[in-house]
Design a protein around this motif. Structure first.
Motif, PDB file in Angstrom:
ATOM      1  N   PRO A   1      30.821  46.155  44.756  1.00 37.92           N
ATOM      2  CA  PRO A   1      31.217  44.879  45.249  1.00 37.92           C
ATOM      3  C   PRO A   1      30.875  43.581  44.303  1.00 37.92           C
ATOM      4  O   PRO A   1      29.883  43.735  43.871  1.00 37.92           O
ATOM      5  CB  PRO A   1      30.536  44.521  46.609  1.00 37.92           C
ATOM      6  CG  PRO A   1      30.272  46.023  47.185  1.00 37.92           C
ATOM      7  CD  PRO A   1      30.007  46.868  46.046  1.00 37.92           C
ATOM      8  N   ASN A   2      31.885  43.059  43.683  1.00 39.28           N
ATOM      9  CA  ASN A   2      31.773  42.241  42.672  1.00 39.28           C
ATOM     10  C   ASN A   2      32.491  41.047  42.825  1.00 39.28           C
ATOM     11  O   ASN A   2      33.617  40.877  42.965  1.00 39.28           O
ATOM     12  CB  ASN A   2      32.154  42.930  41.389  1.00 39.28           C
ATOM     13  CG  ASN A   2      31.853  42.155  40.207  1.00 39.28           C
ATOM     14  OD1 ASN A   2      31.624  40.883  40.225  1.00 39.28           O
ATOM     15  ND2 ASN A   2      32.065  42.533  38.965  1.00 39.28           N
TER      16      ASN A   2
ATOM     17  N   ARG B   1      41.156  45.154  45.560  1.00 43.03           N
ATOM     18  CA  ARG B   1      41.223  45.986  44.578  1.00 43.03           C
ATOM     19  C   ARG B   1      41.788  47.378  44.894  1.00 43.03           C
ATOM     20  O   ARG B   1      41.559  47.595  45.781  1.00 43.03           O
ATOM     21  CB  ARG B   1      39.615  46.084  44.075  1.00 43.03           C
ATOM     22  CG  ARG B   1      39.417  47.025  42.906  1.00 43.03           C
ATOM     23  CD  ARG B   1      38.123  47.136  42.247  1.00 43.03           C
ATOM     24  NE  ARG B   1      37.908  47.826  40.969  1.00 43.03           N
ATOM     25  CZ  ARG B   1      36.663  47.739  40.527  1.00 43.03           C
ATOM     26  NH1 ARG B   1      35.662  47.280  40.910  1.00 43.03           N
ATOM     27  NH2 ARG B   1      36.730  48.616  39.263  1.00 43.03           N
ATOM     28  N   LYS B   2      42.537  48.123  44.193  1.00 46.44           N
ATOM     29  CA  LYS B   2      43.156  49.335  44.350  1.00 46.44           C
ATOM     30  C   LYS B   2      42.196  50.317  43.674  1.00 46.44           C
ATOM     31  O   LYS B   2      41.609  50.227  42.740  1.00 46.44           O
ATOM     32  CB  LYS B   2      44.418  49.406  43.474  1.00 46.44           C
ATOM     33  CG  LYS B   2      45.535  48.471  44.323  1.00 46.44           C
ATOM     34  CD  LYS B   2      46.839  48.466  43.500  1.00 46.44           C
ATOM     35  CE  LYS B   2      47.843  47.479  43.788  1.00 46.44           C
ATOM     36  NZ  LYS B   2      49.082  47.428  43.191  1.00 46.44           N
TER      37      LYS B   2
ATOM     38  N   CYS C   1      41.339  41.364  38.652  1.00 46.21           N
ATOM     39  CA  CYS C   1      42.388  42.333  38.635  1.00 46.21           C
ATOM     40  C   CYS C   1      43.085  42.314  37.182  1.00 46.21           C
ATOM     41  O   CYS C   1      42.928  41.451  36.499  1.00 46.21           O
ATOM     42  CB  CYS C   1      43.758  42.125  39.593  1.00 46.21           C
ATOM     43  SG  CYS C   1      44.778  40.711  39.276  1.00 46.21           S
ATOM     44  N   SER C   2      43.820  43.280  37.140  1.00 42.80           N
ATOM     45  CA  SER C   2      44.434  43.648  35.371  1.00 42.80           C
ATOM     46  C   SER C   2      45.309  42.715  35.228  1.00 42.80           C
ATOM     47  O   SER C   2      45.518  42.176  34.080  1.00 42.80           O
ATOM     48  CB  SER C   2      44.825  45.097  35.231  1.00 42.80           C
ATOM     49  OG  SER C   2      46.083  45.224  36.306  1.00 42.80           O
ATOM     50  N   TYR C   3      46.357  42.210  36.374  1.00 43.62           N
ATOM     51  CA  TYR C   3      47.367  41.196  35.960  1.00 43.62           C
ATOM     52  C   TYR C   3      46.747  39.836  35.529  1.00 43.62           C
ATOM     53  O   TYR C   3      46.976  39.209  34.668  1.00 43.62           O
ATOM     54  CB  TYR C   3      47.927  40.869  37.203  1.00 43.62           C
ATOM     55  CG  TYR C   3      49.236  39.931  37.137  1.00 43.62           C
ATOM     56  CD1 TYR C   3      50.402  40.295  36.444  1.00 43.62           C
ATOM     57  CD2 TYR C   3      48.908  38.663  37.709  1.00 43.62           C
ATOM     58  CE1 TYR C   3      51.193  39.216  36.242  1.00 43.62           C
ATOM     59  CE2 TYR C   3      49.879  37.741  37.407  1.00 43.62           C
ATOM     60  CZ  TYR C   3      51.064  37.844  36.837  1.00 43.62           C
ATOM     61  OH  TYR C   3      52.066  36.941  36.665  1.00 43.62           O
ATOM     62  N   CYS C   4      45.568  39.233  36.508  1.00 45.00           N
ATOM     63  CA  CYS C   4      45.197  38.134  36.236  1.00 45.00           C
ATOM     64  C   CYS C   4      44.348  38.193  35.050  1.00 45.00           C
ATOM     65  O   CYS C   4      44.122  37.259  34.128  1.00 45.00           O
ATOM     66  CB  CYS C   4      44.064  37.730  37.420  1.00 45.00           C
ATOM     67  SG  CYS C   4      44.878  37.393  39.215  1.00 45.00           S
ATOM     68  N   SER C   5      43.790  39.266  34.423  1.00 44.72           N
ATOM     69  CA  SER C   5      42.997  39.502  33.283  1.00 44.72           C
ATOM     70  C   SER C   5      43.952  39.299  32.043  1.00 44.72           C
ATOM     71  O   SER C   5      43.538  38.550  31.157  1.00 44.72           O
ATOM     72  CB  SER C   5      42.142  40.810  33.005  1.00 44.72           C
ATOM     73  OG  SER C   5      41.563  40.909  32.036  1.00 44.72           O
TER      74      SER C   5
ATOM     75  N   THR D   1      36.560  43.884  47.980  1.00 42.04           N
ATOM     76  CA  THR D   1      36.326  43.385  46.658  1.00 42.04           C
ATOM     77  C   THR D   1      37.579  42.806  46.479  1.00 42.04           C
ATOM     78  O   THR D   1      38.655  43.697  46.352  1.00 42.04           O
ATOM     79  CB  THR D   1      36.231  44.684  45.603  1.00 42.04           C
ATOM     80  OG1 THR D   1      34.876  45.308  45.966  1.00 42.04           O
ATOM     81  CG2 THR D   1      36.128  44.298  44.211  1.00 42.04           C
ATOM     82  N   LEU D   2      37.943  41.621  46.268  1.00 40.33           N
ATOM     83  CA  LEU D   2      39.038  40.765  46.265  1.00 40.33           C
ATOM     84  C   LEU D   2      39.024  40.400  44.710  1.00 40.33           C
ATOM     85  O   LEU D   2      38.113  39.925  44.157  1.00 40.33           O
ATOM     86  CB  LEU D   2      39.096  39.708  47.062  1.00 40.33           C
ATOM     87  CG  LEU D   2      39.089  40.172  48.367  1.00 40.33           C
ATOM     88  CD1 LEU D   2      39.189  38.971  49.236  1.00 40.33           C
ATOM     89  CD2 LEU D   2      40.149  41.083  48.866  1.00 40.33           C
ATOM     90  N   CYS D   3      39.960  40.330  44.082  1.00 41.66           N
ATOM     91  CA  CYS D   3      40.103  39.441  42.739  1.00 41.66           C
ATOM     92  C   CYS D   3      39.808  38.025  42.937  1.00 41.66           C
ATOM     93  O   CYS D   3      40.238  37.400  43.757  1.00 41.66           O
ATOM     94  CB  CYS D   3      41.619  39.566  42.149  1.00 41.66           C
ATOM     95  SG  CYS D   3      41.907  38.522  40.651  1.00 41.66           S
TER      96      CYS D   3
END
Length: 376
Positions: free
Chosen positions: A84-85, A71-72, A90-94, A62-64
């Motif tokens: 898996p999505n 993903r952590k 990720c929160s930073y990119c969001s 699962t990668l951003c």
């Protein structure tokens, strides 16, 4: 089966963390949390705390979708709840994306206001309905400095109109007529970007301002419109609009009271076109205060019918409209002097009613106490 990658922060707990996260070929965790706790002589309730403070686990599957970082996971439950999505972010990119979207929204709001300012409000040409709606909205929710009109969702003292749907009608009309424009200071969560890159918004959640000429002000606009209401020539020239809004407000007053007495008697009823037709017919010959009388009696009779006959609440409530019609027809046929009710404490005169009946038509709550054809 995917292998989870660990970053160990505390070497003292490295083995505990590895056993906590170790999975079998079938994708199940090798040891139970209770087993890990027993092996290391710690409380089971402390295991998750130790793992969270000692390591971070990554999933290579699962990668951003933006930065491609894995993903952590801080605990087993967090990992098991994930799937898996390909579109995971990720929160930073969001946060970065939201900031970018917010900037886009602000830019579009600025453009929208600039477009509105190309056609500033002209009070010489404003019609009665727009003028009335405008004064009511300003009185209801303009700030003290008259620089902005707060969202309808910011509840003010009193009522803008008898019903919230009519509140929405007011702002929708003014927006479409170019009398108000969306304020760039509107809450950004009240706006969405559509697929075409344009703005969509909630009418009750955005703030408003008035597109004015550089040498004009909201206080001057208010004064000019209020002076127009002092001219009978203006009211007479707008007779059809005046009549339309008077009729609609009187109907809303009756519908609101009908809802009140139905709820008071624990009945169930949905207003339809038949109800509106009957109430409008009654309002042609009687004031709202008198129609309150018919409504109150009809609801009281319906509640009594429900108690003595055993019919459903809906069935009992369905007798109300016919009862109202029968009452006003008998009153007309016999020339009865129908007693006028007083305003219900919970349903005070709305701001729009004050503008129409008190300011424009020079009556004291005339839309409640008098027949429409006697005041216009």
């Amino acid at each position: 089966m995917e292998h989870l990658h660990l970053d160990i922060y505390d070497s003292n707990h490295e083995e505990l963390c590895r056993l906590y996260w170790e999975v079998t070929d079938e994708g199940k965790f090798l040891l139970k949390v209770s087993e890990v706790a027993k092996m290391f002589g710690v409380k089971q309730s402390d295991i998750t705390k130790i793992v969270k403070s000692s390591c971070v686990t990554y999933s290579p599957k699962t990668l951003c979708c933006v930065c491609k970082k894995p993903r952590k996971f801080a605990s087993r439950s967090e990992y098991q709840a994930s799937k898996p999505n390909l579109s995971w972010e990720c929160s930073y990119c969001s946060v970065e994306r939201e900031l970018s979207l917010d900037e886009k929204k602000r830019e579009l709001l600025g453009r929208s206001l600039k477009t509105a300012l190309l056609n500033p409000l002209n009070t010489d040409e404003i019609g009665f309905m727009s003028a009335t709606f405008f004064l009511a909205l300003v009185r209801y929710s303009a700030n003290e400095n008259l620089t902005e009109i707060s969202p309808l969702s910011v509840r003010q003292k009193g009522l803008l109109s008898p019903q919230f749907d009519f509140d929405i009608k007011i702002v929708k009309h003014l927006y479409r007529e170019g009398v108000i424009a969306i304020s760039p200071l509107s809450p950004l969560d009240a706006l969405e970007l559509n697929e075409d890159g344009g703005l969509e918004f909630y009418l009750d959640q955005v703030a408003w301002e008035v597109p004015l000429k550089d040498d004009d002000s909201l206080s001057k606009v208010i004064t000019r419109i209020e002076k127009k209401f002092e001219e009978m020539e203006y009211i007479d020239s707008e007779y059809e609009s005046v009549k339309e809004i008077c009729q609609e407000l009187c109907l809303l007053e009756c519908l609101e009271y009908l809802d009140h007495v139905i709820e008071e008697h624990y009945l169930s009823f949905k207003v339809g076109e038949k109800t509106k037709l009957v109430l409008n017919s009654a309002l042609e010959k009687f004031s709202v205060a008198q129609v309150y009388n018919f409504i109150w009696r009809a609801a009281k009779d319906a509640a009594a019918f429900y108690l003595r006959s055993g019919v459903t609440r809906i069935h009992a409530a369905n007798t109300i409209v016919g009862n109202i019609q029968k009452q006003y027809e008998r009153a007309l046929a016999n020339g009865w002097d129908v007693k006028a009710f007083s305003r219900n404490y919970n349903m005070p005169q709305s701001i729009i009613s004050q503008v129409v009946f008190n300011l424009a038509l020079k009556t004291d709550d005339g839309g409640f106490n008098q027949q429409i054809d006697k005041i216009i």
